[in-house]
Scaffold this motif. Structure first.
Motif, PDB file in Angstrom:
ATOM      1  N   VAL A 304       0.835  -1.201   0.000  1.00 55.88           N
ATOM      2  CA  VAL A 304       0.000   0.000   0.000  1.00 55.88           C
ATOM      3  C   VAL A 304       0.866   1.246   0.000  1.00 55.88           C
ATOM      4  O   VAL A 304       0.633   2.199  -0.757  1.00 55.88           O
ATOM      5  CB  VAL A 304      -0.946  -0.009   1.221  1.00 55.88           C
ATOM      6  N   ALA A 305       1.898   1.260   0.855  1.00 52.97           N
ATOM      7  CA  ALA A 305       2.784   2.413   0.925  1.00 52.97           C
ATOM      8  C   ALA A 305       3.500   2.634  -0.394  1.00 52.97           C
ATOM      9  O   ALA A 305       3.614   3.770  -0.884  1.00 52.97           O
ATOM     10  CB  ALA A 305       3.787   2.235   2.050  1.00 52.97           C
ATOM     11  N   SER A 306       3.967   1.556  -1.017  1.00 52.14           N
ATOM     12  CA  SER A 306       4.690   1.671  -2.283  1.00 52.14           C
ATOM     13  C   SER A 306       3.784   2.180  -3.395  1.00 52.14           C
ATOM     14  O   SER A 306       4.166   3.045  -4.198  1.00 52.14           O
ATOM     15  CB  SER A 306       5.273   0.308  -2.676  1.00 52.14           C
ATOM     16  N   GLU A 307       2.538   1.632  -3.444  1.00 49.43           N
ATOM     17  CA  GLU A 307       1.609   2.064  -4.486  1.00 49.43           C
ATOM     18  C   GLU A 307       1.219   3.537  -4.310  1.00 49.43           C
ATOM     19  O   GLU A 307       1.167   4.294  -5.285  1.00 49.43           O
ATOM     20  CB  GLU A 307       0.359   1.192  -4.462  1.00 49.43           C
ATOM     21  N   ALA A 308       0.966   3.956  -3.052  1.00 49.07           N
ATOM     22  CA  ALA A 308       0.604   5.351  -2.802  1.00 49.07           C
ATOM     23  C   ALA A 308       1.753   6.277  -3.165  1.00 49.07           C
ATOM     24  O   ALA A 308       1.542   7.351  -3.764  1.00 49.07           O
ATOM     25  CB  ALA A 308       0.216   5.529  -1.343  1.00 49.07           C
ATOM     26  N   ALA A 309       2.994   5.866  -2.838  1.00 50.85           N
ATOM     27  CA  ALA A 309       4.156   6.689  -3.167  1.00 50.85           C
ATOM     28  C   ALA A 309       4.316   6.807  -4.680  1.00 50.85           C
ATOM     29  O   ALA A 309       4.628   7.887  -5.208  1.00 50.85           O
ATOM     30  CB  ALA A 309       5.406   6.098  -2.532  1.00 50.85           C
ATOM     31  N   ALA A 310       4.091   5.707  -5.401  1.00 52.18           N
ATOM     32  CA  ALA A 310       4.226   5.737  -6.856  1.00 52.18           C
ATOM     33  C   ALA A 310       3.176   6.654  -7.478  1.00 52.18           C
ATOM     34  O   ALA A 310       3.471   7.436  -8.390  1.00 52.18           O
ATOM     35  CB  ALA A 310       4.094   4.321  -7.418  1.00 52.18           C
ATOM     36  N   ARG A 311       1.955   6.539  -6.997  1.00 54.49           N
ATOM     37  CA  ARG A 311       0.897   7.395  -7.534  1.00 54.49           C
ATOM     38  C   ARG A 311       1.162   8.872  -7.230  1.00 54.49           C
ATOM     39  O   ARG A 311       0.861   9.757  -8.048  1.00 54.49           O
ATOM     40  CB  ARG A 311      -0.456   6.971  -6.967  1.00 54.49           C
ATOM     41  N   CYS A 312       1.703   9.174  -6.052  1.00 62.14           N
ATOM     42  CA  CYS A 312       2.057  10.561  -5.725  1.00 62.14           C
ATOM     43  C   CYS A 312       3.125  11.083  -6.666  1.00 62.14           C
ATOM     44  O   CYS A 312       3.075  12.233  -7.122  1.00 62.14           O
ATOM     45  CB  CYS A 312       2.540  10.653  -4.276  1.00 62.14           C
ATOM     46  N   GLY A 313       4.111  10.216  -6.974  1.00 62.94           N
ATOM     47  CA  GLY A 313       5.153  10.628  -7.906  1.00 62.94           C
ATOM     48  C   GLY A 313       4.596  10.911  -9.287  1.00 62.94           C
ATOM     49  O   GLY A 313       4.974  11.888  -9.940  1.00 62.94           O
ATOM     50  N   GLU A 314       3.677  10.061  -9.751  1.00 62.25           N
ATOM     51  CA  GLU A 314       3.070  10.263 -11.058  1.00 62.25           C
ATOM     52  C   GLU A 314       2.249  11.557 -11.100  1.00 62.25           C
ATOM     53  O   GLU A 314       2.177  12.231 -12.129  1.00 62.25           O
ATOM     54  CB  GLU A 314       2.169   9.074 -11.402  1.00 62.25           C
ATOM     55  N   ALA A 315       1.622  11.886  -9.980  1.00 63.18           N
ATOM     56  CA  ALA A 315       0.793  13.089  -9.922  1.00 63.18           C
ATOM     57  C   ALA A 315       1.606  14.350  -9.649  1.00 63.18           C
ATOM     58  O   ALA A 315       1.049  15.459  -9.655  1.00 63.18           O
ATOM     59  CB  ALA A 315      -0.275  12.932  -8.844  1.00 63.18           C
ATOM     60  N   GLY A 316       2.921  14.219  -9.411  1.00 62.47           N
ATOM     61  CA  GLY A 316       3.769  15.378  -9.154  1.00 62.47           C
ATOM     62  C   GLY A 316       3.537  16.003  -7.790  1.00 62.47           C
ATOM     63  O   GLY A 316       3.774  17.207  -7.605  1.00 62.47           O
ATOM     64  N   ILE A 317       3.086  15.202  -6.826  1.00 61.53           N
ATOM     65  CA  ILE A 317       2.827  15.727  -5.485  1.00 61.53           C
ATOM     66  C   ILE A 317       4.149  15.883  -4.743  1.00 61.53           C
ATOM     67  O   ILE A 317       4.986  14.963  -4.737  1.00 61.53           O
ATOM     68  CB  ILE A 317       1.877  14.792  -4.707  1.00 61.53           C
ATOM     69  N   VAL A 318       4.330  17.042  -4.102  1.00 62.81           N
ATOM     70  CA  VAL A 318       5.590  17.339  -3.424  1.00 62.81           C
ATOM     71  C   VAL A 318       5.744  16.461  -2.189  1.00 62.81           C
ATOM     72  O   VAL A 318       4.786  15.854  -1.684  1.00 62.81           O
ATOM     73  CB  VAL A 318       5.663  18.830  -3.037  1.00 62.81           C
TER      74      VAL A 318
END
Length: 395
Positions: A304-318
């Protein structure tokens, strides 16, 4: 328009004058004395300027339009007192009076010149509604001395305020100085209108078109002055109030997240007595959310942590916002798993963010609460985890 604006302004400033009157007995410092004189002078100015009072004052003294000289003389006196007040704000009394001594002499000369020019160019007929406008052609030299002196005085006050605002450290004193500077800006609008009256009168015209703007500028300046000159003494109450409002909103924002957590791990919640202060309730809520986060770790997943981090990276979230989204995703999945009776795992997740102070912790948890409630990334990660759980059950 001044039939309504000027009496209203006199009433408002008059109330402040009466409220401040006891300070002359309790705190008779030079600053408080000058401040009260400013309030009293402003009240007198707008009282005499009211069309119903103006002719009565002139009739009582027996000099036509003497109310015009009195009111405009009061404007110059108030400009002088304003400079005294600003200098007392930012200097000790000795330094302030040394700086203002020459200024007061110049203001006195202006008043003498205005009086001499007024009596040398007296005109018949009272003008309680539009004295400056109507007499711009008859009293040009008198009005020119008045307006130019007023502009010079307010320009000097504006310069002092802006210079000192950059140097003082007290927040509300700085805001008072800046608000005084804004009032000077309104004074320049008023003075510009009066200069316009003089110019167009020389060509046989009238400045009636901009007279409402001039009157509104005068009243605006008069209303701003009491606020600007007193705000250093009561502004901190506004700071305290808005801080309290912010804590109340923080409680409301954190409450849904807190309720979901304590519903599945009620042991983290401690009872609070009725009437517990907002600060205590908010502090306790922050602790209980963190305690609940730790208690829910056996239902968390590294995936879950890895998937959320990946999605944040794709969305350009700081980075800071991403940490809140990742923790919110972990919490959402863990809460839903605990509610569904999913067996505990052996995984123990570390918190993604570790704020070092209470303000940082509050800001982080508010971000987590926002993401927990409405982040599309958290929704997507929780949905994927539910699908994986369903596939594991089928298998």
């Amino acid at each position: 328009m001044n039939a309504y604006l000027y009496p209203a302004c006199a009433i408002i400033v008059g109330i402040v004058t009466l409220i401040k009157l006891p300070t002359l007995w309790t705190r008779r410092t030079p600053t408080h004395v000058v401040l009260w004189l400013v309030f009293a002078g402003t009240t007198l100015l707008f009282t005499i300027s009211s069309p119903t009072v103006w002719p009565r004052v002139s009739a009582a003294i027996g000099i036509t339009n003497i109310s015009g000289l009195i009111t405009q003389g009061l404007v110059i006196v108030l400009a002088a007192l304003q400079q005294v007040l600003v200098l007392l704000w930012v200097h000790d009394s000795g330094t302030a009076w040394r700086k203002v001594r020459v200024r007061l002499s110049l203001f006195a000369l202006v008043l003498v010149a205005m009086s001499a020019l007024f009596f040398a160019s007296m005109a018949r007929g009272e003008n309680p509604n539009d004295f400056a406008l109507a007499k711009a052609g008859q009293f040009p030299y008198y009005l020119t001395v008045y307006v130019v002196s007023f502009c010079v005085a307010q320009g000097s006050t504006l310069r002092i305020c802006l210079q000192c605002a950059r140097k003082v450290s007290a927040t509300w004193l700085r805001r008072g100085l800046l608000l005084t500077a804004v009032g000077c800006g309104a004074d320049f609008v008023y003075a510009g209108g009066r200069l316009g009256d003089i110019v167009v009168a020389a060509f046989g015209a009238s400045g009636v078109a901009w007279e409402p703007v001039v009157q509104i500028a005068a009243v605006t300046s008069a209303i701003l002055r009491p606020i600007a000159w007193t705000i250093p003494s009561w502004g901190h109450h506004l700071t305290d109030f808005w801080a309290w409002v912010g804590r109340v909103f923080a409680l409301r924002q954190l409450a849904p997240l807190h309720a979901r957590i304590v519903a599945v791990v009620p042991e983290v919640r401690l009872p609070l007595e009725a009437g517990t202060p907002v600060d205590t309730r908010l502090y306790r809520m922050l602790i209980e959310i963190r305690d609940g986060q730790r208690a829910l770790q056996p239902w968390m997943s590294s995936l879950v942590a890895s998937e959320a981090a990946a999605r944040c990276g794709e969305a350009g979230i700081v980075e800071g916002e991403a940490a809140a989204v990742i923790e919110a995703a972990q919490l959402r999945v863990a809460v839903e798993a605990a509610e569904a009776g999913v067996p505990q795992r052996d995984f123990f997740a570390a918190t993604v963010a570790e704020p070092t102070d209470l303000a940082g912790e509050l800001a982080h948890q508010r971000a987590v609460a926002r993401a927990f409630r409405s982040s599309p990334i958290v929704d997507a990660v929780a949905r994927d985890e539910r699908n994986r759980s369903a596939e594991r059950e089928i298998a």
